[in-house]
Design a protein around this motif. Structure first.
Motif, PDB file in Angstrom:
ATOM      1  N   ALA A 213      23.298 -35.267  26.457  1.00  0.00           N
ATOM      2  CA  ALA A 213      21.906 -35.578  26.135  1.00  0.00           C
ATOM      3  C   ALA A 213      21.818 -36.684  25.113  1.00  0.00           C
TER       4      ALA A 213
ATOM      5  N   THR B 169      18.266 -38.092  26.813  1.00  0.00           N
ATOM      6  CA  THR B 169      17.452 -37.088  27.471  1.00  0.00           C
ATOM      7  C   THR B 169      18.064 -35.722  27.199  1.00  0.00           C
ATOM      8  N   SER B 170      17.301 -34.683  27.439  1.00  0.00           N
ATOM      9  CA  SER B 170      17.784 -33.330  27.209  1.00  0.00           C
ATOM     10  C   SER B 170      17.156 -32.394  28.206  1.00  0.00           C
ATOM     11  N   GLN B 171      17.874 -31.323  28.543  1.00  0.00           N
ATOM     12  CA  GLN B 171      17.361 -30.279  29.421  1.00  0.00           C
ATOM     13  C   GLN B 171      17.112 -28.993  28.642  1.00  0.00           C
ATOM     14  N   THR B 172      16.973 -29.117  27.325  1.00  0.00           N
ATOM     15  CA  THR B 172      16.790 -27.952  26.463  1.00  0.00           C
ATOM     16  C   THR B 172      15.395 -27.946  25.843  1.00  0.00           C
TER      17      THR B 172
ATOM     18  N   ARG C 259      26.597 -30.293  27.292  1.00  0.00           N
ATOM     19  CA  ARG C 259      25.279 -30.835  27.617  1.00  0.00           C
ATOM     20  C   ARG C 259      24.650 -31.549  26.433  1.00  0.00           C
ATOM     21  N   ALA C 260      24.907 -31.045  25.225  1.00  0.00           N
ATOM     22  CA  ALA C 260      24.323 -31.686  24.040  1.00  0.00           C
ATOM     23  C   ALA C 260      24.835 -33.099  23.884  1.00  0.00           C
TER      24      ALA C 260
ATOM     25  N   HIS D 226      19.842 -30.737  17.942  1.00  0.00           N
ATOM     26  CA  HIS D 226      20.402 -30.688  19.297  1.00  0.00           C
ATOM     27  C   HIS D 226      19.639 -31.570  20.278  1.00  0.00           C
ATOM     28  N   ASN D 227      18.731 -32.385  19.744  1.00  0.00           N
ATOM     29  CA  ASN D 227      18.008 -33.336  20.586  1.00  0.00           C
ATOM     30  C   ASN D 227      17.296 -32.668  21.756  1.00  0.00           C
ATOM     31  N   PRO D 228      16.408 -31.689  21.482  1.00  0.00           N
ATOM     32  CA  PRO D 228      15.712 -31.011  22.581  1.00  0.00           C
ATOM     33  C   PRO D 228      14.694 -31.920  23.256  1.00  0.00           C
TER      34      PRO D 228
ATOM     35  N   TYR E 207      15.621 -26.704  33.304  1.00  0.00           N
ATOM     36  CA  TYR E 207      15.600 -26.665  31.843  1.00  0.00           C
ATOM     37  C   TYR E 207      16.050 -25.300  31.332  1.00  0.00           C
TER      38      TYR E 207
END
Length: 340
Positions: A64, A69-72, A60-61, A125-127, A101
């Motif tokens: 993203a 975009t990110s889901q974290t 996922r990282a 981690h690009n949150p 998320y």
């Protein structure tokens, strides 16, 4: 069966490995995993079978970073041992999970340096957003968060100068109202017991206690601030210190309910009547406050609702709504019980 070659660096099965086993292109696999409705049923079944056989876990990282975009959501708390932190996280997670998320959680152990290190690591981690429990951030953290341009919510206390959004209660008012309640009950020598806890919240509760005493021409001298963690045993130990220094003490406010319960248990061991000899009160309204005897007077802080409201603000800001700069003060409740 086709032999799958894994990357030497990590040993993890890759998207290309799945594509090779399924006999399709990597872009087709990516599309099937992200938007399965865009792929035919037969193709999706082949890809699902390959994913299942290989035990593939999507990165996922990396996704993203590729899509910006990110889901974290990064969440950093001063200590997972604090009941308020756990309640806040539960409310936050419940709301965010419904929207897909996930939480990346860090425990700073009441150390600013640890908090800074966690934040620096997690930002890589690009949150999508950051949630911090507390209300008095160091300059290093403020600088990094401002530079990240991410949605930020400070939770737990009303911050002096929030970076972005803020959800909490006025811990000053909570301390003031609890102390005023004891004064109205006739107590005049009211002490305050602090322990290792989120400092901004602790300081505000203590200042509320001081202000209420000074407003009523009473002394705010009876205070102990221990570096021990707030626990039953710490409360029991500190009661002896208070009685040695201030034998006239007739009421004691503890910065949380675990300390207060420890003081209560020690009073019972010493055969000191509560509240006849000593009134006791705390904060957070934990289950122990309602289960012990006599029941503890406490201030109920809506930590779970804080988490829910923080999550809602994050989701609204990510959706483009103009909520930046929102400061939401929630209500606390004074629970008057037998101990006072």
């Amino acid at each position: 069966m086709l032999e799958v070659k894994k990357r030497r660096s990590t040993g993890r099965v890759t998207l290309n490995d799945v594509a090779q086993l399924a006999g399709v292109g990597a872009m087709t696999v990516s599309r099937a995993l992200r938007t399965p409705e865009m792929v035919s049923d037969r193709m999706r079944e082949r890809i699902d079978a390959a994913v299942e056989e290989l035990g593939y876990i999507p990165n996922r990282a990396a996704g993203a970073l590729a899509s910006a975009t990110s889901q974290t959501i990064v969440v950093i708390v001063p200590s997972l041992a604090e009941a308020g932190c756990g309640e806040m996280i539960a409310g936050l997670q419940q709301t965010l999970h419904e929207e897909g998320y996930q939480i990346m959680l860090g425990d700073a152990q009441h150390l600013k340096q640890q908090e800074e290190s966690l934040l620096t690591s997690f930002l890589q981690h690009n949150p999508a957003a950051v949630v911090l429990f507390g209300g008095d951030l160091g300059e290093t953290i403020r600088t990094r968060l401002k530079a990240s341009r991410l949605p930020v919510v400070e939770v737990g206390a009303m911050a002096r100068s929030p970076i972005d959004m803020n959800v909490g209660v006025s811990n000053f008012d909570a301390g003031y109202q609890l102390t005023r309640h004891l004064i109205e009950r006739g107590y005049r020598n009211i002490g305050f017991l602090c322990a290792r806890q989120e400092q901004w919240m602790l300081q505000q509760r203590m200042r509320g206690w001081q202000k209420a005493l000074l407003d009523n021409y009473l002394s705010p001298d009876a205070i102990i601030n221990t570096s021990e963690r707030p626990s039953f045993s710490t409360g029991a130990t500190m009661l002896g210190e208070f009685l040695l220094r201030w034998p006239e003490l007739d009421a004691l406010i503890c910065v949380n309910d675990e300390l207060a319960a420890g003081v209560l248990f020690e009073c019972q061991r010493r055969h000191l009547n509560v509240p006849g000899k000593l009134a006791i009160a705390g904060f957070d309204d934990l289950d122990v406050a309602r289960a012990c005897y006599p029941t503890l007077t406490s201030v109920r802080i809506p930590y779970r609702k804080m988490g829910q409201e923080a999550a809602e603000l994050i989701l609204r800001q990510l959706a483009g709504e103009p909520v930046m700069g929102t400061a939401l003060a929630l209500d606390f409740q004074l629970q008057k019980r037998q101990s006072s």
